[in-house]
Design a protein around this motif. Structure first.
Motif, PDB file in Angstrom:
ATOM      1  N   ASP A   6       9.424  13.989   5.307  1.00 56.94           N
ATOM      2  CA  ASP A   6       9.237  13.494   3.947  1.00 56.94           C
ATOM      3  C   ASP A   6      10.408  12.599   3.562  1.00 56.94           C
ATOM      4  OD1 ASP A   6       9.087  13.176   1.167  1.00 56.94           O
ATOM      5  OD2 ASP A   6       8.212  15.154   0.861  1.00 56.94           O
ATOM      6  N   ALA A   7      10.113  11.355   3.206  1.00 54.25           N
ATOM      7  CA  ALA A   7      11.168  10.408   2.858  1.00 54.25           C
ATOM      8  C   ALA A   7      11.953  10.852   1.632  1.00 54.25           C
ATOM      9  CB  ALA A   7      10.574   9.019   2.608  1.00 54.25           C
ATOM     10  N   THR A   8      11.333  11.647   0.762  1.00 51.14           N
ATOM     11  CA  THR A   8      11.996  12.065  -0.473  1.00 51.14           C
ATOM     12  C   THR A   8      12.730  13.383  -0.335  1.00 51.14           C
ATOM     13  OG1 THR A   8      10.044  13.262  -1.310  1.00 51.14           O
ATOM     14  CG2 THR A   8      10.189  10.901  -1.783  1.00 51.14           C
ATOM     15  N   GLU A   9      12.525  14.071   0.783  1.00 51.92           N
ATOM     16  CA  GLU A   9      13.155  15.382   0.967  1.00 51.92           C
ATOM     17  C   GLU A   9      13.367  15.634   2.453  1.00 51.92           C
ATOM     18  OE1 GLU A   9      12.404  20.088  -0.217  1.00 51.92           O
ATOM     19  OE2 GLU A   9      10.982  18.536  -0.839  1.00 51.92           O
ATOM     20  N   LEU A  10      14.350  14.973   3.013  1.00 57.08           N
ATOM     21  CA  LEU A  10      14.619  15.114   4.446  1.00 57.08           C
ATOM     22  C   LEU A  10      15.109  16.525   4.764  1.00 57.08           C
ATOM     23  CD1 LEU A  10      16.394  11.761   5.349  1.00 57.08           C
ATOM     24  CD2 LEU A  10      14.058  12.439   5.873  1.00 57.08           C
ATOM     25  N   GLY A  11      14.608  17.057   5.851  1.00 56.77           N
ATOM     26  CA  GLY A  11      15.080  18.347   6.355  1.00 56.77           C
ATOM     27  C   GLY A  11      15.583  18.130   7.767  1.00 56.77           C
ATOM     28  N   VAL A  12      16.722  17.468   7.890  1.00 58.63           N
ATOM     29  CA  VAL A  12      17.172  16.961   9.186  1.00 58.63           C
ATOM     30  C   VAL A  12      17.249  18.061  10.236  1.00 58.63           C
ATOM     31  CG1 VAL A  12      19.063  15.851  10.400  1.00 58.63           C
ATOM     32  CG2 VAL A  12      18.427  15.063   8.108  1.00 58.63           C
ATOM     33  N   ASN A  56       7.054   9.968   6.120  1.00 54.78           N
ATOM     34  CA  ASN A  56       5.948   9.794   5.185  1.00 54.78           C
ATOM     35  C   ASN A  56       6.448   9.588   3.749  1.00 54.78           C
ATOM     36  OD1 ASN A  56       3.270   9.673   4.346  1.00 54.78           O
ATOM     37  ND2 ASN A  56       3.109  11.881   4.071  1.00 54.78           N
ATOM     38  N   LYS A  57       5.531   9.232   2.863  1.00 55.32           N
ATOM     39  CA  LYS A  57       5.791   9.011   1.429  1.00 55.32           C
ATOM     40  C   LYS A  57       6.737   7.837   1.222  1.00 55.32           C
ATOM     41  CE  LYS A  57       4.991  13.929   0.639  1.00 55.32           C
ATOM     42  NZ  LYS A  57       5.415  15.177  -0.034  1.00 55.32           N
ATOM     43  N   TRP A  58       6.601   6.827   2.083  1.00 57.30           N
ATOM     44  CA  TRP A  58       7.456   5.654   2.023  1.00 57.30           C
ATOM     45  C   TRP A  58       7.199   4.850   0.747  1.00 57.30           C
ATOM     46  CZ3 TRP A  58      11.812   5.234   4.082  1.00 57.30           C
ATOM     47  CH2 TRP A  58      12.440   3.998   4.300  1.00 57.30           C
ATOM     48  N   ASP A  59       6.033   5.032   0.144  1.00 61.51           N
ATOM     49  CA  ASP A  59       5.719   4.327  -1.098  1.00 61.51           C
ATOM     50  C   ASP A  59       6.591   4.789  -2.261  1.00 61.51           C
ATOM     51  OD1 ASP A  59       3.441   6.451  -2.627  1.00 61.51           O
ATOM     52  OD2 ASP A  59       4.022   6.727  -0.543  1.00 61.51           O
ATOM     53  N   PHE A  75       7.842   4.244   9.400  1.00 63.27           N
ATOM     54  CA  PHE A  75       7.892   4.563   7.978  1.00 63.27           C
ATOM     55  C   PHE A  75       6.496   4.292   7.414  1.00 63.27           C
ATOM     56  CE2 PHE A  75      12.091   3.072   9.294  1.00 63.27           C
ATOM     57  CZ  PHE A  75      12.859   4.189   8.965  1.00 63.27           C
ATOM     58  N   VAL A  76       5.821   5.346   6.937  1.00 59.45           N
ATOM     59  CA  VAL A  76       4.416   5.227   6.545  1.00 59.45           C
ATOM     60  C   VAL A  76       4.184   5.849   5.170  1.00 59.45           C
ATOM     61  CG1 VAL A  76       3.735   5.402   8.978  1.00 59.45           C
ATOM     62  CG2 VAL A  76       3.626   7.425   7.516  1.00 59.45           C
ATOM     63  N   SER A  77       3.021   5.556   4.637  1.00 68.16           N
ATOM     64  CA  SER A  77       2.546   6.226   3.426  1.00 68.16           C
ATOM     65  C   SER A  77       1.116   6.672   3.675  1.00 68.16           C
ATOM     66  CB  SER A  77       2.612   5.294   2.210  1.00 68.16           C
ATOM     67  OG  SER A  77       1.939   5.886   1.107  1.00 68.16           O
ATOM     68  N   ALA A  78       0.933   7.979   3.811  1.00 69.91           N
ATOM     69  CA  ALA A  78      -0.420   8.498   4.000  1.00 69.91           C
ATOM     70  C   ALA A  78      -1.257   8.262   2.751  1.00 69.91           C
ATOM     71  CB  ALA A  78      -0.358   9.992   4.321  1.00 69.91           C
ATOM     72  N   LEU A  79      -0.614   8.227   1.581  1.00 69.73           N
ATOM     73  CA  LEU A  79      -1.337   8.048   0.331  1.00 69.73           C
ATOM     74  C   LEU A  79      -1.919   6.643   0.210  1.00 69.73           C
ATOM     75  CD1 LEU A  79      -2.096   9.415  -2.354  1.00 69.73           C
ATOM     76  CD2 LEU A  79       0.008   8.466  -3.316  1.00 69.73           C
ATOM     77  N   THR A  80      -1.136   5.629   0.548  1.00 72.64           N
ATOM     78  CA  THR A  80      -1.594   4.245   0.415  1.00 72.64           C
ATOM     79  C   THR A  80      -2.143   3.674   1.712  1.00 72.64           C
ATOM     80  OG1 THR A  80       0.574   3.297   0.954  1.00 72.64           O
ATOM     81  CG2 THR A  80       0.158   3.883  -1.355  1.00 72.64           C
ATOM     82  N   GLY A  81      -1.862   4.326   2.835  1.00 69.64           N
ATOM     83  CA  GLY A  81      -2.339   3.839   4.130  1.00 69.64           C
ATOM     84  C   GLY A  81      -1.382   2.894   4.832  1.00 69.64           C
ATOM     85  N   THR A  82      -0.197   2.685   4.261  1.00 69.88           N
ATOM     86  CA  THR A  82       0.769   1.751   4.849  1.00 69.88           C
ATOM     87  C   THR A  82       1.168   2.181   6.261  1.00 69.88           C
ATOM     88  OG1 THR A  82       1.653   1.253   2.656  1.00 69.88           O
ATOM     89  CG2 THR A  82       3.025   0.668   4.560  1.00 69.88           C
ATOM     90  N   ARG A  83       0.876   1.340   7.231  1.00 72.29           N
ATOM     91  CA  ARG A  83       1.256   1.489   8.646  1.00 72.29           C
ATOM     92  C   ARG A  83       0.696   2.733   9.330  1.00 72.29           C
ATOM     93  NH1 ARG A  83       5.790  -1.155   6.665  1.00 72.29           N
ATOM     94  NH2 ARG A  83       6.781   0.758   5.983  1.00 72.29           N
ATOM     95  N   VAL A  84      -0.258   3.434   8.739  1.00 71.52           N
ATOM     96  CA  VAL A  84      -0.748   4.651   9.386  1.00 71.52           C
ATOM     97  C   VAL A  84      -1.541   4.338  10.661  1.00 71.52           C
ATOM     98  CG1 VAL A  84      -0.788   6.039   7.279  1.00 71.52           C
ATOM     99  CG2 VAL A  84      -2.800   4.710   7.901  1.00 71.52           C
TER     100      VAL A  84
END
Length: 457
Positions: free
Chosen positions: A277-283, A305-308, A338-347
């Protein structure tokens, strides 16, 4: 297309146990807890020589308004629409509930064959003790059975097969899958990651339909569930898995089973997407998950994900690449998207990469080129001396695929430490442009002596 049998019913009546019994293996998680099954799960089965598909569905609750339960109900309704024969499972010990009656009325309106599986009837004596007359009031053929022990299941399947459409040529047995098939074959792609990073949403986007239950509630997916799709003329089997948490946080028995199924899905996959998750990395956790895939020799795609939701994408991408280089060194060769499952970016790029990595993992490297690599490597950067004696490599050959495995002959294998082995692997990757797991087997050269003074430099 094979005929499809859908198992439907309210929660905790034994649908998953019956599903496992019909397919002859433990695919669905079975636990005495309502709501364990949430997604549709498909598998092929055979009864008296007739092949068919069977689908396990989540517990059907007719009028629930809570988001997750509503999504599970929608999955069950989708299975009902596409099935050829419906099996309504009820708990014979508890008798008919209001939900059973409402579901029966819904199935009756569909006009498809419906059989009633009265589950948890473990013996003839138990059948005599139970009053099954109420079940006949629904107007369906009733089959007392015990999914757990197998009693009565064969009689149910006899009736199911009788209600199938006539067999077609498409139902002829397909050739068995070959794990070591060369380039161009089907790609089994598993998506793993921490809870609530968007695995189900991503797979729904790849499939172009709401096939997997997606919810903001962590832990929505409990089982490893697969679905097939075609992309650019190639078959992909997409596998959704339960979110993996740190072991010390896993206390629920169902979650333990879910984690085991997720790791088993990794073992069966050709390519593994490690989703974060781009907003909550769990390295730390993401690194552990990626390591589990690499240890099993599976090609890996690192996917953010969640790159949007990221504002300054250019600087954040640079930062995340640096983070990956530091903390994911064991899979530093893997592609990073780097993708967005919500918007379909680069999936869709995920499927392109998966096909490339699947084929690359089956690559057969030419022996002359391997020997050219090993000779140039030791000439430019020879291995450290061992007790004052030289370490020399004489021959390299590929001995396996998935993962690519290279055997290298050496006069002193015990002298090749981990640091130099990693150096050899990196040089090998650079030479052949490999983005998949590679294994090196260092073997003693035939006739070599561990300590030969004539070889001292």
């Amino acid at each position: 297309m094979l005929p499809l049998v859908a198992l439907v019913g309210r929660p905790n009546v034994g649908k998953s146990t019956l599903f496992n019994r019909i397919v002859g293996r433990r695919l669905a998680i079975v636990e005495d807890t309502p709501g364990v099954t949430r997604d549709r799960q498909y598998a092929e089965a055979d009864h008296d020589g007739r092949r068919f598909r069977v689908v396990d569905t989540g517990g059907f609750t007719p009028r629930a308004e809570e988001q997750l339960v509503r999504a599970v109900r929608e999955q069950a309704e989708a299975a009902i629409r596409e099935a050829d024969v419906l099996v309504l499972a009820v708990d014979a010990e508890q008798g008919l509930s209001g939900s059973d009656r409402e579901l029966a009325a819904l199935l009756r309106k569909g006009g498809k064959p419906v059989l009633l599986a009265a589950n948890k009837v473990d013996s003839v004596r138990r059948a005599d003790a139970l009053d099954l007359g109420e079940l006949h009031s629904l107007g369906f053929d009733v089959f007392p059975l015990s999914a757990e022990h197998g009693r009565g299941v064969s009689e149910l399947l006899d009736a199911v097969v009788e209600r199938f459409p006539p067999a077609t040529e498409e139902e002829e047995p397909a050739p068995a899958e070959d794990r070591d098939a060369g380039p161009g074959g089907p790609v089994r792609l598993a998506v793993i990651g921490r809870p609530n990073v968007g695995k189900s949403t991503l797979l729904n986007r790849l499939l172009g339909e709401e096939r997997f239950v997606a919810s903001a509630m962590p832990g929505t997916t409990r089982d490893a569930v697969s679905e097939s799709t075609d992309y650019k003329g190639r078959k992909f089997v997409l596998v959704d898995t339960a979110g993996l948490r740190k072991k010390r946080h896993v206390t629920d028995k169902v979650e333990v089973f879910s984690a085991q199924r997720a790791l088993r899905a990794v073992e069966r996959a050709d390519v593994v997407v490690v989703l974060t998750d781009a907003t909550e990395l769990g390295v730390e956790q993401d690194a552990r998950i990626a390591a589990q895939a690499e240890e099993r020799g599976r090609a890996v795609i690192l996917c953010v994900n969640k790159w949007d939701l990221v504002r300054d994408q250019e600087s954040e991408a640079k930062r995340l690449r640096e983070v990956a280089a530091r903390h994911l060194q064991h899979v530093g060769y893997a592609p990073l998207l780097f993708v967005s499952a919500l918007t379909g970016t680069r999936v869709q790029r995920i499927l392109d990469l998966a096909a490339e990595l699947h084929d690359q993992a089956a690559t057969r490297l030419k022996t002359p080129e391997l020997n050219d690599w090993v000779q140039k490597t030791q000439d430019e950067h020879p291995a450290p001396l061992w007790h004052g004696y030289p370490v020399r490599f004489s021959y390299a050959v590929q001995i396996g695929i998935r993962p690519i495995t290279i055997a290298v002959q050496c006069n002193r294998p015990q002298a090749v430490d981990d640091a130099y082995r990693r150096f050899l692997l990196n040089r090998l990757r650079d030479r052949f442009q490999l983005q998949v797991p590679v294994r090196l087997v260092i073997r003693r050269k035939s006739g070599a002596t561990p300590r030969g003074r004539s070889e001292r430099t």
